[in-house]
Design a protein around this motif. Structure first.
Motif, PDB file in Angstrom:
ATOM      1  N   GLU A 286       0.824  -1.211   0.000  1.00 25.85           N
ATOM      2  CA  GLU A 286       0.000   0.000   0.000  1.00 25.85           C
ATOM      3  C   GLU A 286       0.862   1.266   0.000  1.00 25.85           C
ATOM      4  N   GLN A 287       1.971   1.250   0.767  1.00 21.17           N
ATOM      5  CA  GLN A 287       2.877   2.397   0.759  1.00 21.17           C
ATOM      6  C   GLN A 287       3.462   2.627  -0.627  1.00 21.17           C
ATOM      7  N   ALA A 288       3.887   1.534  -1.281  1.00 23.71           N
ATOM      8  CA  ALA A 288       4.459   1.662  -2.621  1.00 23.71           C
ATOM      9  C   ALA A 288       3.422   2.179  -3.608  1.00 23.71           C
ATOM     10  N   ALA A 289       2.200   1.662  -3.520  1.00 25.05           N
ATOM     11  CA  ALA A 289       1.143   2.107  -4.434  1.00 25.05           C
ATOM     12  C   ALA A 289       0.846   3.588  -4.249  1.00 25.05           C
ATOM     13  N   GLU A 290       0.809   4.025  -3.007  1.00 27.92           N
ATOM     14  CA  GLU A 290       0.549   5.447  -2.751  1.00 27.92           C
ATOM     15  C   GLU A 290       1.696   6.309  -3.270  1.00 27.92           C
ATOM     16  N   ARG A 291       2.926   5.878  -3.049  1.00 29.88           N
ATOM     17  CA  ARG A 291       4.097   6.638  -3.493  1.00 29.88           C
ATOM     18  C   ARG A 291       4.096   6.803  -5.008  1.00 29.88           C
ATOM     19  N   TRP A 292       3.695   5.749  -5.723  1.00 32.08           N
ATOM     20  CA  TRP A 292       3.770   5.771  -7.189  1.00 32.08           C
ATOM     21  C   TRP A 292       2.422   6.086  -7.835  1.00 32.08           C
ATOM     22  N   GLU A 293       1.426   6.447  -7.027  1.00 35.36           N
ATOM     23  CA  GLU A 293       0.099   6.817  -7.519  1.00 35.36           C
ATOM     24  C   GLU A 293      -0.518   5.684  -8.341  1.00 35.36           C
ATOM     25  N   LEU A 294      -0.513   4.497  -7.748  1.00 41.77           N
ATOM     26  CA  LEU A 294      -1.090   3.321  -8.370  1.00 41.77           C
ATOM     27  C   LEU A 294      -2.362   2.920  -7.637  1.00 41.77           C
ATOM     28  N   SER A 295      -3.257   2.274  -8.369  1.00 38.84           N
ATOM     29  CA  SER A 295      -4.478   1.731  -7.768  1.00 38.84           C
ATOM     30  C   SER A 295      -4.322   0.217  -7.631  1.00 38.84           C
ATOM     31  N   LEU A 296      -4.381  -0.275  -6.401  1.00 37.06           N
ATOM     32  CA  LEU A 296      -4.308  -1.714  -6.174  1.00 37.06           C
ATOM     33  C   LEU A 296      -5.655  -2.361  -6.447  1.00 37.06           C
ATOM     34  N   SER A 297      -5.632  -3.551  -7.075  1.00 37.40           N
ATOM     35  CA  SER A 297      -6.891  -4.233  -7.386  1.00 37.40           C
ATOM     36  C   SER A 297      -6.968  -5.617  -6.779  1.00 37.40           C
ATOM     37  N   GLY A 298      -5.997  -5.999  -5.956  1.00 37.58           N
ATOM     38  CA  GLY A 298      -6.066  -7.294  -5.284  1.00 37.58           C
ATOM     39  C   GLY A 298      -4.790  -8.084  -5.464  1.00 37.58           C
ATOM     40  N   TYR A 299      -4.692  -9.178  -4.721  1.00 37.91           N
ATOM     41  CA  TYR A 299      -3.508 -10.029  -4.773  1.00 37.91           C
ATOM     42  C   TYR A 299      -3.619 -10.997  -5.942  1.00 37.91           C
ATOM     43  N   HIS A 300      -2.450 -11.251  -6.558  1.00 39.63           N
ATOM     44  CA  HIS A 300      -2.404 -12.235  -7.646  1.00 39.63           C
ATOM     45  C   HIS A 300      -2.086 -13.605  -7.069  1.00 39.63           C
ATOM     46  N   ASP A 301      -0.958 -13.731  -6.402  1.00 37.71           N
ATOM     47  CA  ASP A 301      -0.636 -14.986  -5.733  1.00 37.71           C
ATOM     48  C   ASP A 301       0.446 -14.708  -4.700  1.00 37.71           C
ATOM     49  N   ALA A 302       0.736 -15.701  -3.919  1.00 44.47           N
ATOM     50  CA  ALA A 302       1.834 -15.622  -2.961  1.00 44.47           C
ATOM     51  C   ALA A 302       2.699 -16.849  -3.170  1.00 44.47           C
ATOM     52  N   GLY A 303       3.915 -16.644  -3.648  1.00 52.18           N
ATOM     53  CA  GLY A 303       4.817 -17.758  -3.867  1.00 52.18           C
ATOM     54  C   GLY A 303       5.572 -18.082  -2.600  1.00 52.18           C
TER      55      GLY A 303
END
Length: 292
Positions: free
Chosen positions: A21-38
């Protein structure tokens, strides 16, 4: 990830959503959910302010983060995903979403040949460009990890009906000699899911475990693991043709990787053991060959 890193990774897992969330806010991105967790990272889907689909990737291991980012920077402009943003303080990067969706675009009919050409191009970049320092060495991986665990498992795992396979393949372990003339930065994790195709039908090699060493290791890994149990012989022939490494040089590396994988599958009771045993049989000249 807990299985891979142990229970101590739980604190990082708890913090990972906040890092993304911090990275998305810094780069002005909209998060839409998780893809996977490896087993080494957490990945989320995101969209840039101009509508570009991206992946946000957070690494649990700072060393693995640095190595992967360094490799992608080295290969920039080559057959990999574009790296859009990097946050070293968070251990998060924004990457191009290849093909616009998880898994990439449709795979072309000439998939095998196109991936081989892309891998050759990746190795060429790794030789021609100035490599960052700090990448692990293939020689150390063989000496301290792969060969010792093969020896240990040969002694402790119940091999049963597969014992003749190991007896036939074991001499290959002594034939793993690196050629300094082929030294490059290796991808070292060439499973099919790590090679999506873009909208133009071109392969992009993702999620590397970069090492510096003989390109023969990548070609052998691709031959054995890219699509386990399917097209092994054709990949071996394609690898030899594109890399110009003769089959008699490639084959011992393929057998060694197949031995390592089969031992792991037997020990963990993984159903892929049967498929890997057929691959190893097809690669072992003293065992009757079966189509793989």
């Amino acid at each position: 990830m807990i299985t891979h890193y142990g229970p101590e990774v739980q604190a990082w897992l708890d913090a990972a959503p906040g890092l993304l969330e911090q990275a998305a806010e810094r780069w002005e991105l909209s998060l839409s959910g998780y893809h996977d967790a490896g087993h080494a990272s957490v990945i989320a889907l995101a969209t840039s302010s101009d509508g570009r689909p991206l992946l946000l990737k957070a690494w649990a291991d700072p060393v693995r983060y640095r190595h992967e980012i360094s490799a992608l920077q080295l290969w920039a402009g080559g057959p990999t995903a574009d790296m859009v943003e990097v946050a070293n303080d968070l251990g998060v990067a924004a990457l191009e979403l290849v093909g616009g969706c998880p898994g990439g675009a449709d795979r072309p009919a000439r998939e095998m040949q196109m991936v081989a050409v892309a891998l050759h191009g990746l190795h060429t970049l790794g030789r021609r460009r100035n490599r960052p320092t700090g990448f692990p060495l293939l020689a150390d991986h063989l000496r301290t990890e792969m060969l010792p665990r093969i020896e240990q498992r040969i002694r402790t795992v119940r091999l049963g009906v597969w014992r003749p396979l190991f007896d036939a393949a074991n001499p290959s372990l002594a034939d793993l000699k690196e050629d300094a003339g082929r030294t490059t930065v290796l991808h070292a994790d060439l499973y099919r899911e790590n090679v999506p195709f873009d909208w133009m039908g071109l392969p992009r090699l993702l999620d590397p475990l970069p090492m510096v060493g003989d390109a023969v290791f990548d070609w052998a890994f691709w031959t054995v693991y890219y699509d386990l149990g399917h097209g092994t012989d054709r990949r071996l022939a394609t690898a030899a043709r594109i890399s110009r490494i003769p089959v008699p040089v490639l084959a011992p590396w393929c057998r060694a990787l197949a031995v390592d994988g089969l031992l792991f599958y037997i020990e963990s009771r993984d159903p892929r053991a049967q498929r890997m045993s057929e691959v190893l049989s097809s690669l072992s000249p003293s065992i009757p060959r079966r189509d793989s």
